[in-house]
Design a protein around this motif. Structure first.
Motif, PDB file in Angstrom:
ATOM      1  N   ILE A 287       0.854  -1.198   0.000  1.00  0.00           N
ATOM      2  CA  ILE A 287       0.000   0.000   0.000  1.00  0.00           C
ATOM      3  C   ILE A 287       0.886   1.243   0.000  1.00  0.00           C
ATOM      4  O   ILE A 287       1.872   1.309   0.737  1.00  0.00           O
ATOM      5  CB  ILE A 287      -1.014   0.000   1.178  1.00  0.00           C
ATOM      6  N   ARG A 288       0.554   2.189  -0.868  1.00  0.00           N
ATOM      7  CA  ARG A 288       1.369   3.408  -0.954  1.00  0.00           C
ATOM      8  C   ARG A 288       1.082   4.339   0.219  1.00  0.00           C
ATOM      9  O   ARG A 288      -0.036   4.358   0.741  1.00  0.00           O
ATOM     10  CB  ARG A 288       1.094   4.129  -2.272  1.00  0.00           C
ATOM     11  N   PRO A 289       2.102   5.124   0.633  1.00  0.00           N
ATOM     12  CA  PRO A 289       1.946   6.006   1.789  1.00  0.00           C
ATOM     13  C   PRO A 289       0.733   6.933   1.711  1.00  0.00           C
ATOM     14  O   PRO A 289       0.084   7.203   2.722  1.00  0.00           O
ATOM     15  CB  PRO A 289       3.241   6.823   1.783  1.00  0.00           C
ATOM     16  N   GLU A 290       0.375   7.372   0.491  1.00  0.00           N
ATOM     17  CA  GLU A 290      -0.758   8.304   0.388  1.00  0.00           C
ATOM     18  C   GLU A 290      -2.104   7.614   0.545  1.00  0.00           C
ATOM     19  O   GLU A 290      -3.142   8.263   0.584  1.00  0.00           O
ATOM     20  CB  GLU A 290      -0.713   9.100  -0.925  1.00  0.00           C
ATOM     21  N   ASN A 291      -2.098   6.283   0.619  1.00  0.00           N
ATOM     22  CA  ASN A 291      -3.345   5.543   0.803  1.00  0.00           C
ATOM     23  C   ASN A 291      -3.513   5.040   2.238  1.00  0.00           C
ATOM     24  O   ASN A 291      -4.332   4.170   2.511  1.00  0.00           O
ATOM     25  CB  ASN A 291      -3.427   4.381  -0.202  1.00  0.00           C
ATOM     26  N   ILE A 357      -5.130  -1.321  -2.345  1.00  0.00           N
ATOM     27  CA  ILE A 357      -4.173  -2.341  -1.901  1.00  0.00           C
ATOM     28  C   ILE A 357      -3.688  -3.169  -3.102  1.00  0.00           C
ATOM     29  O   ILE A 357      -4.467  -3.534  -3.979  1.00  0.00           O
ATOM     30  CB  ILE A 357      -4.837  -3.260  -0.840  1.00  0.00           C
ATOM     31  N   HIS A 358      -2.378  -3.429  -3.138  1.00  0.00           N
ATOM     32  CA  HIS A 358      -1.800  -4.324  -4.148  1.00  0.00           C
ATOM     33  C   HIS A 358      -1.470  -5.636  -3.453  1.00  0.00           C
ATOM     34  O   HIS A 358      -1.077  -5.641  -2.287  1.00  0.00           O
ATOM     35  CB  HIS A 358      -0.492  -3.747  -4.707  1.00  0.00           C
ATOM     36  N   LEU A 359      -1.585  -6.746  -4.180  1.00  0.00           N
ATOM     37  CA  LEU A 359      -1.166  -8.032  -3.619  1.00  0.00           C
ATOM     38  C   LEU A 359      -0.135  -8.671  -4.534  1.00  0.00           C
ATOM     39  O   LEU A 359      -0.260  -8.616  -5.765  1.00  0.00           O
ATOM     40  CB  LEU A 359      -2.370  -8.970  -3.471  1.00  0.00           C
ATOM     41  N   PHE A 360       0.893  -9.258  -3.915  1.00  0.00           N
ATOM     42  CA  PHE A 360       1.972  -9.882  -4.674  1.00  0.00           C
ATOM     43  C   PHE A 360       2.165 -11.330  -4.210  1.00  0.00           C
ATOM     44  O   PHE A 360       1.993 -11.631  -3.017  1.00  0.00           O
ATOM     45  CB  PHE A 360       3.282  -9.119  -4.462  1.00  0.00           C
ATOM     46  N   ASP A 361       2.574 -12.172  -5.154  1.00  0.00           N
ATOM     47  CA  ASP A 361       2.915 -13.553  -4.832  1.00  0.00           C
ATOM     48  C   ASP A 361       4.210 -13.541  -4.016  1.00  0.00           C
ATOM     49  O   ASP A 361       5.190 -12.896  -4.407  1.00  0.00           O
ATOM     50  CB  ASP A 361       3.106 -14.334  -6.140  1.00  0.00           C
TER      51      ASP A 361
END
Ligand code: ATP
Length: 369
Positions: A287-291, A357-361
């Protein structure tokens, strides 16, 4: 036509270093393309192969429609600007700019026309009789650009041209090079390790790591839809926060769990994860700081994704404030409104904008969503 095409390009140095691996890229006419990545990722080697200063081990390089692997640098219709401007100290600005054209035996009045025209574009007409030592860093850099412009090349290659300038001048020259690109309407291939430079100048950005292209995209797409954790972390400052989390399915809902925290994914994102191999597994959440928000309004509207954090450092930057937080023993940064009341040592609640939100393997580090 000043398109540049790199097809399955490799660079192997003696001693077993493969600096560039299977590099494929179509650069369109008039594009401002940036090669960016950490030190040693192969960006300078790639640029030098395009310039003809480095032999290509394997693959094909086209400028326009012409295969140029075996064409000498001077016949490639390109001009290169280096980070150390390499001006001749005993020559005036005019002569520095005219030097290459004199070597090529252009008529005197043609040389004069080109130098004066480039000087006008770069706003250095009043400096033409000076020697380099009587110029500021920014002015020297303009002369170096001028020397490239007078050659009227099809393609400009620039290798970290701003890295010797102080921070303020660098920002100023960044804008000037962007304006120059608009005025000249030529293809520019620009190497930098600075993601801010890349994001502000490029029409497209090539992110490299360990000799491999990670992603080629517009600045906005790289920012919003990174292919993997490396790109997600490299683009954006302060960088994206990463945290290991477990994916749990509860009825229709999908939650991300870490430490004592529990974040409910919005419906759209939950749907995308349903039925995938990631249910019940650990993933990396980004998650980026601005979020990450600390204002009451967000705590209310984003009530499904609130976590508790301890404030370690508060950095006031004027238009925004950075909160360095610890959430369940993991360091986190939030970029918040400068009117925040958070102080070091406080325990506060912050809300994640779960839509962002981003999700990564966890194994491959590739983007899941
Ligand atoms: P930087 O930002 O530090 O300039 P870069 O991304 O431009 O880095 P390159 O200079 O292209 O990286 O180097 C890529 C890799 O190739 C590095 O591992 C480097 O050590 C290696 N390399 C570069 N030149 C040579 C050479 N002449 N012989 C052997 N290896 C080399």
């Amino acid at each position: 036509m000043a398109s540049v095409k790199l097809k399955n390009i490799y660079k192997r140095y003696p001693g077993g270093v493969t600096a560039v691996n299977d590099f494929n890229l179509d650069i369109e006419d008039k594009e401002f393309i940036i090669l960016v990545g950490p030190s040693g990722c192969g960006k300078t080697t790639t640029l030098r192969m395009i310039a003809g200063l480095e032999e290509i081990s394997e693959g094909e390089l086209y400028i326009g429609d012409k295969l140029v692997n075996d064409v000498a640098p001077k016949d490639r219709d390109i001009a290169m600007v280096f980070q150390n401007y390499a001006l001749y100290p005993h020559m005036t600005v005019f002569d520095n700019m005219a030097f290459g054209l004199k070597l090529r035996k252009l008529p005197k009045d043609e040389i004069k026309r080109r130098v004066l025209e480039a000087a006008k574009i770069l706003d250095i007409e009043h400096l033409l009789e000076r020697k380099p030592k009587a110029l500021s860093g920014g002015q020297r850099q303009r002369v170096a650009l001028g020397r490239a412009i007078v050659r009227e090349p099809k393609v400009f290659l620039m290798d970290e041209p701003l890295s010797n300038l102080d921070a303020k001048l660098r920002v100023q020259m960044r804008t000037e090079i962007s304006k120059l690109h608009q005025k000249l309407q030529t293809t520019i291939i620009y190497v930098t390790h600075d993601q801010t430079e890349a994001m502000t100048m490029g029409t497209r950005i090539v992110v490299m790591k360990d000799g491999y292209i990670q992603q080629v995209d517009t600045p906005q797409s790289l920012y919003e839809r990174p292919n993997n954790m490396f790109v997600a972390g490299f683009i954006g400052s302060p960088q994206m926060n990463f945290i290991n989390a477990k994916v749990e399915k509860r009825g229709e809902e999908i939650h991300l769990l870490f430490g004592k925290e529990d974040i409910k994914l919005p419906e759209g994102k939950a749907k995308k994860l349903e039925g995938t191999e990631y249910i019940g597994k650990e993933v990396v959440m980004g998650i980026r700081p601005e979020n990450v928000h600390d204002e009451a309004m967000y705590l209310e509207t984003l009530s499904d994704s609130i976590v508790e954090a301890e404030v370690e450092v508060v950095e006031m930057l004027g238009s925004e404030t950075l909160l360095y937080l610890v959430v369940d023993e993991v360091d986190f940064v939030a970029r918040v409104n400068p009117r925040t009341k958070a102080k070091p040592g406080d325990r506060i609640k912050v809300a994640f904008d779960a839509n962002k939100i981003h999700l990564f393997d966890k194994e491959t580090e590739k983007t899941i969503m």
